[in-house]
Motif scaffolding. Sequence first.
Motif: not given
Length: 333
Positions: A84-99
Amino acid sequence: MRVVVIGATGHVGTHLVPRLVTAGHEVVALSRGTREPYQPHEAWARVRRVQVDRDAEDAAGTFGGRVADLRPDAVVDMVCFTPASAGQLVEALRGRVGHLLHAGTIWTHGRAAAAPLREEDPREPFGDYGVQKAACEDLLLAESRRGGVPTTVLHPGHISGPGWPVINPLGNTDPAVWPALAAGEELDVPDGGHQLMHHVHADDVAQAFQRALEHRSAAVGESFFAVSDRGWTARGLAEQVASWFGQEARLRSVGWEEFRAGYQRRRGEQEGAEHAGASWEHLVRNHSASPAKAGRLLGYAPRWTSPQVLRESLVWLSSHGRVDLGGRVLPCA
């Protein structure tokens, strides 16, 4: 490159942040409290420090946005423990971080069926920690492989080094194990001590993360073990420690029930059960993982062997009053 390190003042972050700063990166260090890193380094003067309570912000749904708003090129997440914690982070970073680089664990593999473990071996994790971390890995690598946030997962072994209690040759953090081996006293060891453990110096784990950042094209969508050159048995590690003091390890093989009962008799029911339980958790998995993939694709080359990192850790523990060696002095190797 601007790199946000989540959990920056922990075991690995203590070494990773100075590595990144020295390499010329701009580092933003996120941590829950105001604790200083385990070892000082002048590089920390050039690091932006941000205090954040991840648990509270995960619950509020704001943590991922907080990280994304720092406008990182890359994010290193050392303290993600649930999907759940990992999912929240990737939702926010999608399209905004390179790695995105995520700290996993060799415990995602459960009981080892072969040695050394390879990343592609079947996994059968057990226990909440191993199960949750395996689920995090599955979510993150699936995200990466379908074109979402480019992600790499690194699986450390038993992270060791100066600054904190280290997993000893019995698979727990009981400080009494070290002076017993130093004095040549008899120790009970479960099932002959033939179980494997795989230690790794925190700086070698930091090296693996740095190399994954530097070899992004080879690292994205992959997982890697970050361990020493090879795992050692409990018996082998005990023999190494005893030899540093001119002793031979006197090990008595016992079953797990007798091992647990002996600990409870010597240390009290609660403390004894905790030490014996930690031994079971570390030894029953029988882990020795291969660093070959990380070496081949990332150029990872661990500096410390398992006995060497234990020795460095014990030098620190004894010199800081955490372990009483009965007046014996153990110099660094």
